[in-house]
Design an enzyme around this catalytic site. Structure first.
Site, PDB file in Angstrom:
ATOM      1  N   ASP A   2      75.965  -1.709 -10.390  1.00 24.47           N
ATOM      2  CA  ASP A   2      75.234  -0.562 -10.915  1.00 24.47           C
ATOM      3  C   ASP A   2      76.098   0.699 -10.995  1.00 24.47           C
ATOM      4  O   ASP A   2      76.878   0.992 -10.083  1.00 24.47           O
ATOM      5  CB  ASP A   2      74.008  -0.261 -10.039  1.00 24.47           C
ATOM      6  CG  ASP A   2      72.905  -1.297 -10.226  1.00 24.47           C
ATOM      7  OD1 ASP A   2      72.927  -2.025 -11.241  1.00 24.47           O
ATOM      8  OD2 ASP A   2      72.033  -1.374  -9.349  1.00 24.47           O
ATOM      9  N   HIS A  14      75.410  -8.177  -9.908  1.00 28.18           N
ATOM     10  CA  HIS A  14      74.160  -8.922 -10.026  1.00 28.18           C
ATOM     11  C   HIS A  14      73.798  -9.150 -11.489  1.00 28.18           C
ATOM     12  O   HIS A  14      74.385  -8.540 -12.396  1.00 28.18           O
ATOM     13  CB  HIS A  14      73.022  -8.236  -9.256  1.00 28.18           C
ATOM     14  CG  HIS A  14      72.820  -6.801  -9.602  1.00 28.18           C
ATOM     15  ND1 HIS A  14      73.587  -5.787  -9.062  1.00 28.18           N
ATOM     16  CD2 HIS A  14      71.954  -6.191 -10.456  1.00 28.18           C
ATOM     17  CE1 HIS A  14      73.200  -4.633  -9.560  1.00 28.18           C
ATOM     18  NE2 HIS A  14      72.213  -4.847 -10.424  1.00 28.18           N
TER      19      HIS A  14
HETATM   20  O1  LIG Z   1      65.421  -6.598 -12.502  1.00 36.13           O
HETATM   21  C1  LIG Z   1      66.201  -7.035 -11.673  1.00 36.13           C
HETATM   22  O2  LIG Z   1      65.977  -8.047 -11.010  1.00 36.13           O
HETATM   23  C2  LIG Z   1      67.492  -6.314 -11.390  1.00 36.13           C
HETATM   24  C3  LIG Z   1      67.760  -5.312 -12.438  1.00 36.13           C
HETATM   25  C4  LIG Z   1      69.004  -4.544 -12.155  1.00 36.13           C
HETATM   26  O3  LIG Z   1      70.053  -4.821 -12.658  1.00 36.13           O
HETATM   27  C5  LIG Z   1      68.936  -3.444 -11.198  1.00 36.13           C
HETATM   28  O4  LIG Z   1      67.861  -3.109 -10.713  1.00 36.13           O
HETATM   29  O5  LIG Z   1      69.981  -2.857 -10.902  1.00 36.13           O
HETATM   30 FE   LIG Z   2      71.619  -3.523 -11.921  1.00 33.70          FE
END
Ligand SMILES: O=C(O)CCC(=O)C(=O)O
Ligand SMILES: [Fe+2]
Length: 277
Positions: free
Chosen positions: A99, A253
């Site tokens: 992020d 992620h």
């Molecule tokens: O919606 C999700 O499971 C993760 C989404 C995402 O990339 C985040 O919240 O940083």
């Molecule tokens: Fe994310």
């Protein structure tokens, strides 16, 4: 009552039970969670119905919170952003990413709460940059350590998808002006544990600066593929009121985009971090 920590896979991930995140946690509990986060990199808590305010208070025990420039938030609690497929195009989270690495000081972590889920699908995967780095050969580790890479906000937030209305376009332009492309080390040292992690991600990393265009392209393709090998990942199948807390300094992620047109709603509180080194 002490925490129960159950590791879920060798590379990363642990489930934590024996705690209620909706009330003020003790200093001991906070420290135990921080230690678990350093070791396991992503923590999962079940049955934690949290109001946005409770979620923000829990996250704020670990640092100042970030207000996202693009995603909508909970109006009374702007530190909690809303990922609601009925409102926002969240397809860009279905790419491996860390992020906000377009910031000079990317998030140290984030607390994500599942509010509404499809009947099935919509899992999220995390990958350990530590496991990925440690599995590289010594010559490649040595070569990467010391290189820097460019991270660019527009790679994951293209104007075509985030500038559909005049208001959105203005917000996007301002975000781009305030966040020009910047550089981070390719190999990051965790500021607390001292462990080294691969720190490039497909979401935002566009170029390894010291290499030629062709070298950078080929090497990034190799690193993106390597970093997300199943051996270095964990996949979480959400239940409503699950909470995930990840260390954004050493993980990436991927939110699987396999459930639309069913609706999925997540709330995220993002904790500010420090400059990678
Ligand atoms: O919606 C999700 O499971 C993760 C989404 C995402 O990339 C985040 O919240 O940083
Ligand atoms: Fe994310």
């Amino acid at each position: 009552m002490s925490l129960t920590i159950t590791p879920l896979s060798p590379a990363l991930g642990a489930q934590i039970s024996g705690i209620d995140l909706s009330v003020e946690i003790s200093v001991e509990q906070r420290d135990a969670i921080e230690q678990a986060l350093l070791k396991h990199q992503v923590l999962f808590f079940r049955d934690q119905p949290l109001t946005p305010d409770q979620q923000a208070r829990f996250a704020a025990r670990f640092g100042d919170l970030h207000i996202h420039p693009i995603y909508p938030n909970v109006p009374e609690t702007p530190q909690v952003l809303v990922l609601d497929t009925a409102v926002t195009d969240v397809r860009d989270n279905a790419v491996w990413h860390t992020d906000v690495t377009f910031l000079a000081t990317p998030a140290m972590g984030a607390v994500l709460s599942a509010k509404q889920l499809p009947a099935y699908g919509g899992d999220t995967l995390w990958a350990s940059g530590i496991a990925a780095f440690e599995a590289l050969s010594a010559p490649l580790r040595q070569m990467l350590d010391g290189l820097t890479a460019t991270h660019d906000f527009t790679q994951s937030f293209p104007l075509e998808r985030f500038g559909t209305t005049a208001e959105d376009r203005e917000r996007w332009e301002a975000t781009r002006r305030n966040n020009p492309p910047l550089s981070h080390p390719v190999v990051r040292t965790h500021p607390v544990s001292g462990r080294k992690a691969l720190f490039v991600n497909e979401g935002f990393t566009t170029r390894i600066n010291e290499l030629s265009e062709a070298e950078s392209k080929a090497l990034l393709a190799l690193l993106f593929a390597h970093a997300t090998r199943p051996e270095f990942t964990i996949r979480w199948r959400w239940q409503e009121n699950d909470v995930a807390f990840w260390d954004n300094r050493v993980t990436q992620h991927y939110a699987v985009d396999d459930y639309r047109p069913q609706r999925r709603v997540m709330h995220r509180a993002t904790i500010l971090g420090d400059a990678p080194f």
